[in-house]
Design an enzyme around this catalytic site. Structure first.
Site, mmCIF file in Angstrom:
data_model
loop_
_atom_site.group_PDB
_atom_site.id
_atom_site.type_symbol
_atom_site.label_atom_id
_atom_site.label_comp_id
_atom_site.label_asym_id
_atom_site.label_seq_id
_atom_site.Cartn_x
_atom_site.Cartn_y
_atom_site.Cartn_z
ATOM 1 C CE1 TYR A 394 52.999 50.917 -12.280
ATOM 2 C CE2 TYR A 394 52.539 48.800 -13.310
ATOM 3 C CZ TYR A 394 52.103 49.946 -12.674
ATOM 4 O OH TYR A 394 50.761 50.112 -12.426
ATOM 5 C CG HIS A 474 51.071 47.112 -18.405
ATOM 6 N ND1 HIS A 474 51.875 47.914 -17.643
ATOM 7 C CD2 HIS A 474 49.810 47.626 -18.274
ATOM 8 C CE1 HIS A 474 51.153 48.855 -17.054
ATOM 9 N NE2 HIS A 474 49.888 48.693 -17.408
ATOM 10 C CG ASN A 517 50.969 52.902 -17.324
ATOM 11 O OD1 ASN A 517 51.881 53.696 -17.174
ATOM 12 N ND2 ASN A 517 50.296 52.399 -16.336
HETATM 13 N N1 6FA Z 1 47.321 50.643 -20.191
HETATM 14 C C1 6FA Z 1 47.681 51.929 -20.158
HETATM 15 O O1 6FA Z 1 48.349 52.411 -21.086
HETATM 16 N N2 6FA Z 1 47.321 52.730 -19.098
HETATM 17 C C2 6FA Z 1 46.610 52.248 -18.038
HETATM 18 O O2 6FA Z 1 46.317 52.995 -17.086
HETATM 19 C C3 6FA Z 1 46.225 50.891 -18.050
HETATM 20 N N3 6FA Z 1 45.528 50.357 -17.029
HETATM 21 C C4 6FA Z 1 45.064 49.074 -17.144
HETATM 22 C C5 6FA Z 1 44.209 48.569 -16.141
HETATM 23 O O3 6FA Z 1 43.954 49.326 -15.095
HETATM 24 C C6 6FA Z 1 43.640 47.292 -16.293
HETATM 25 C C7 6FA Z 1 42.777 46.761 -15.197
HETATM 26 C C8 6FA Z 1 43.917 46.530 -17.461
HETATM 27 C C9 6FA Z 1 43.298 45.181 -17.681
HETATM 28 C C10 6FA Z 1 44.765 47.022 -18.446
HETATM 29 C C11 6FA Z 1 45.344 48.286 -18.291
HETATM 30 N N4 6FA Z 1 46.171 48.816 -19.253
HETATM 31 C C12 6FA Z 1 46.581 50.118 -19.188
HETATM 32 C C13 6FA Z 1 46.558 48.020 -20.448
HETATM 33 C C14 6FA Z 1 45.722 48.388 -21.667
HETATM 34 O O4 6FA Z 1 44.362 48.569 -21.328
HETATM 35 C C15 6FA Z 1 45.889 47.266 -22.690
HETATM 36 O O5 6FA Z 1 47.261 47.177 -23.027
HETATM 37 C C16 6FA Z 1 45.083 47.519 -23.950
HETATM 38 O O6 6FA Z 1 43.703 47.684 -23.675
HETATM 39 C C17 6FA Z 1 45.255 46.358 -24.921
HETATM 40 O O7 6FA Z 1 44.522 46.631 -26.073
HETATM 41 P P1 6FA Z 1 44.173 45.489 -27.139
HETATM 42 O O8 6FA Z 1 43.515 46.152 -28.274
HETATM 43 O O9 6FA Z 1 45.384 44.695 -27.366
HETATM 44 O O10 6FA Z 1 43.164 44.500 -26.399
HETATM 45 P P2 6FA Z 1 41.948 44.685 -25.399
HETATM 46 O O11 6FA Z 1 42.049 43.583 -24.424
HETATM 47 O O12 6FA Z 1 41.873 46.066 -24.882
HETATM 48 O O13 6FA Z 1 40.661 44.477 -26.330
HETATM 49 C C18 6FA Z 1 40.339 43.259 -26.889
HETATM 50 C C19 6FA Z 1 38.872 43.294 -27.268
HETATM 51 O O14 6FA Z 1 38.582 42.166 -28.071
HETATM 52 C C20 6FA Z 1 37.938 43.237 -26.073
HETATM 53 O O15 6FA Z 1 36.940 44.216 -26.233
HETATM 54 C C21 6FA Z 1 37.369 41.831 -26.137
HETATM 55 O O16 6FA Z 1 36.061 41.744 -25.620
HETATM 56 C C22 6FA Z 1 37.403 41.558 -27.619
HETATM 57 N N5 6FA Z 1 37.505 40.141 -27.982
HETATM 58 C C23 6FA Z 1 38.440 39.265 -27.557
HETATM 59 N N6 6FA Z 1 38.251 38.061 -28.094
HETATM 60 C C24 6FA Z 1 37.166 38.167 -28.901
HETATM 61 C C25 6FA Z 1 36.464 37.258 -29.716
HETATM 62 N N7 6FA Z 1 36.857 35.975 -29.816
HETATM 63 N N8 6FA Z 1 35.380 37.686 -30.401
HETATM 64 C C26 6FA Z 1 34.982 38.982 -30.297
HETATM 65 N N9 6FA Z 1 35.602 39.883 -29.522
HETATM 66 C C27 6FA Z 1 36.676 39.489 -28.835
HETATM 67 C C1 ABL Z 2 47.818 50.394 -15.196
HETATM 68 O O1 ABL Z 2 48.433 50.508 -16.244
HETATM 69 C C2 ABL Z 2 47.742 49.076 -14.548
HETATM 70 O O2 ABL Z 2 47.496 48.074 -15.511
HETATM 71 C C3 ABL Z 2 46.714 48.987 -13.458
HETATM 72 O O3 ABL Z 2 47.019 47.830 -12.727
HETATM 73 C C4 ABL Z 2 46.741 50.227 -12.580
HETATM 74 O O4 ABL Z 2 45.721 50.203 -11.597
HETATM 75 C C5 ABL Z 2 46.439 51.418 -13.481
HETATM 76 N N1 ABL Z 2 47.283 51.475 -14.614
HETATM 77 C C6 ABL Z 2 46.572 52.752 -12.721
HETATM 78 O O5 ABL Z 2 47.884 52.971 -12.357
HETATM 79 C C7 ABL Z 2 45.890 49.393 -10.419
HETATM 80 C C8 ABL Z 2 44.990 49.942 -9.310
HETATM 81 O O6 ABL Z 2 45.409 51.258 -8.948
HETATM 82 C C9 ABL Z 2 45.028 49.031 -8.108
HETATM 83 O O7 ABL Z 2 44.134 49.461 -7.119
HETATM 84 C C10 ABL Z 2 44.687 47.615 -8.517
HETATM 85 O O8 ABL Z 2 44.845 46.746 -7.427
HETATM 86 C C11 ABL Z 2 45.574 47.165 -9.652
HETATM 87 O O9 ABL Z 2 45.494 48.082 -10.743
HETATM 88 C C12 ABL Z 2 45.167 45.784 -10.174
HETATM 89 O O10 ABL Z 2 46.027 45.337 -11.167
#
Ligand code: 6FA
Ligand code: ABL
Length: 540
Positions: A394, A474, A517
């Protein structure tokens, strides 16, 4: 009944803010569009192998990779074209839970924070006290499936990397590697849902309401009086504020931007889309009250590139394919017995960082995440899939590229201008960083790089990389914090410019990507934002 604070969205931003504001005695209503997640919150979606327990898919860390391969993926927001969690906990209920305490640089004025935000340490300390990170998530304290850690350490050490406990020295981000750290607790998903939300729920002045989608805030000029929801049991779906009450948007980078558009706040092209929508249009304030702010601009996300390797020592764990339906029986049994073993950790095993000089003289950092298995492999080489592992590179702090997010005519949230590698020095630096990673492959006996294969250079590989898979999830910056209305969306107190009582606290206000992250940095942001909002005069 009217409340002091309505908080929209129960991601990490919303939950932490709601907990701290309710702790101060204010009445708080937290509205979440999605449903429950972990067993503790009433969630019930569980693998058959955990039947008879209260463990759900969201509780069991080892099920993380199955978030992306499950046909019944109800947790993703269906009206946003990139991954976003629409359930209690938001992203923290479905993410990889990699958890990095922020470094001082993550809050420096150089990366765009106002001066008032640079002293993050007290807030980060509050976060650490409530939610300590762990790099040994299995409850028995042992580490499992660690072959990848060892092989990647062997790859990095000849490049001058040293081993650290990453969260013990958050400022050390050059040529360091260490075990992956998480916000899991007791071998289960922890995060803000298991901690901050629980203390909030114990207070009589706090209420959480699920399955309530907020459509827009209701405002008269600069004064917000409440929110409109999809709740048909109340007149016009209207939830009112107390006279000096405040609304805090915590809907995530896409969700909060859309809420602002639907409330008449943002660039005219986005507001016109809302105006033309038969449902949302009539709720818009008159055009004379529109507030033109750069909502959706200044967006960044880490460009991430997967490198796939094989090594004879590595167990690819069947690429996590059957963890939900049919995991190795001994691993399931061990986890159920005492929250230990492979199922007690998400897929990452090692993380590393290095600083990279760039052609424009601006330092960028590169983060690596190593895990068994691979999301996909395209190669001309023969390889043993049971030995494969991935290093995701990244480009992190120092990124110059910015994009734009917004809504389409169906009002789905989506990137409008992709934020990855727009800046040429970002691109050349990322390629350099990836080439550095593979520079010592020949020094590790048995290690083979299978993607990219030997038919292309790293530059060609990056050039041909599908932008959709460069997405790191992110997203930050769509409601960027700052001191000037034209340049920023929220002011130093996280209040939306041009309004008296509308705030945003989520990833969207973060001006630049942190080293790691982002949700660790975001949770410190939420601690600090709650303190600033409470201290701001004129509130309830
Ligand atoms: N960040 C990390 O630090 N480490 C990780 O390993 C990591 N992995 C991932 C990952 O694997 C995926 C697949 C994703 C999508 C994100 C990852 N991230 C990781 C990033 C991290 O989760 C985000 O940066 C973080 O959750 C952002 O937090 P926020 O508070 O900014 O926003 P969210 O999207 O988490 O929550 C928003 C909430 O508001 C949701 O529950 C949604 O349903 C709700 N909401 C939205 N609009 C709404 C509305 N109009 N009315 C009511 N509720 C609403
Ligand atoms: C994160 O912060 C990323 O947002 C995710 O994309 C990441 O996971 C997790 N942390 C873990 O490192 C990956 C999965 O390991 C992959 O299998 C997947 O394809 C990918 O997220 C999808 O964005």
């Amino acid at each position: 009944t009217p409340v002091d604070y309505i908080i929209v969205g129960s991601g990490p931003g919303g939950i932490i803010t709601a907990d701290r504001i309710s702790q101060a005695g204010k009445s708080v209503l937290l509205l979440e569009r999605g449903g429950p997640s972990t067993g503790q919150t009433g969630g019930t979606y569980q693998p058959n192998w955990a039947k008879g327990t209260s463990l759900t898919k969201f509780d069991i860390p080892g099920l993380f990779e199955s978030m992306f391969t499950d046909a019944n993926d109800f947790w993703w927001c269906k009206d946003i074209t990139v991954f976003a969690g629409c359930l209690l906990g938001g992203g923290t209920s479905v993410n990889g839970a990699l958890y990095w305490l922020p470094s001082d640089n993550d809050f420096s004025t150089q990366v765009g924070w106002p001066q008032q935000w640079t002293n993050h340490q007290p807030y980060t300390a509050m976060l650490k006290a409530r939610l300590p990170p762990t790099d040994a998530p299995s409850k028995d304290g042992k580490r499992y499936l660690e072959q990848v850690s060892n092989v990647v350490a062997d790859l990095l050490i000849p490049q001058g990397y040293r081993n650290v406990t990453i969260n013990d020295s958050p400022n050390a981000k050059d040529h360091v590697y260490g075990y992956s750290a998480y916000d899991f607790i007791g071998g289960q998903r922890g995060g803000p849902v298991a901690t901050y939300l629980q203390t909030a729920l114990a207070r009589p002045n706090f209420k959480l309401q699920l399955f309530t989608n907020v459509l827009n805030v209701v405002r008269n000029g600069s004064q917000i009086t409440g929110v409109t929801t999809n709740d048909t049991s109340v007149l016009n779906g209207f939830y009112p504020l107390n006279p000096n009450g405040r609304v805090i948007l915590s809907g995530g980078s896409y969700g909060s931007a859309r809420l602002l558009f639907r409330s008449g706040i943002g660039p005219p092209d986005m507001l016109s889309i809302v105006a033309n929508d038969p449902v949302a249009g009539p709720n818009l304030p008159p055009q004379s009250q529109w507030i033109n702010l750069p909502v959706g601009f200044n967006v960044s996300d880490n460009p991430s590139i997967n490198l796939v390797f094989t090594h004879p020592s590595v167990d690819a764990y069947d690429n996590w394919a059957d963890v939900f339906t049919d995991p190795p029986a001994a691993d399931a049994a061990q986890y159920l017995a005492n929250r230990s073993g492979i199922m007690a950790q998400a897929s990452p095993r090692l993380n590393f960082w290095s600083a990279l000089g760039a052609s424009d003289g601006v330092t960028r950092w590169m983060q690596g995440t190593a895990r068994p298995g691979a999301a996909s492999v395209t190669t001309t080489l023969n390889y043993n899939a049971s030995q494969m592992f991935t290093i995701t590179g990244y480009l992190s702090a120092g990124i110059k590229s910015r994009g734009r997010l917004g809504i389409n005519a169906a009002m789905n949230g989506m990137p409008l201008v992709n934020p990855w590698l727009v800046d040429p020095a970002d691109k050349s630096t990322l390629i350099q960083g990836l080439n550095n990673i593979i520079s010592t492959v020949s020094l590790v006996p048995g290690l083979q790089l299978i993607m990219p294969d030997n038919t292309m250079t790293m530059a060609q590989y990056v050039d041909n990389y599908d932008p959709a898979t460069m997405d790191s999830n992110h997203w930050v910056g769509s409601n960027i914090i700052g001191t000037k209305a034209g340049e920023a969306v929220v002011d130093v107190n996280t209040k939306v410019f041009g309004t008296n009582n509308l705030f945003v606290v989520d990833a969207s206000i973060i001006p630049s990507l942190p080293y790691g992250n982002p949700h660790g940095t975001l949770m410190s942001v939420a601690e600090q934002a709650a303190a600033k909002i409470l201290a701001l005069a004129g509130g309830p």
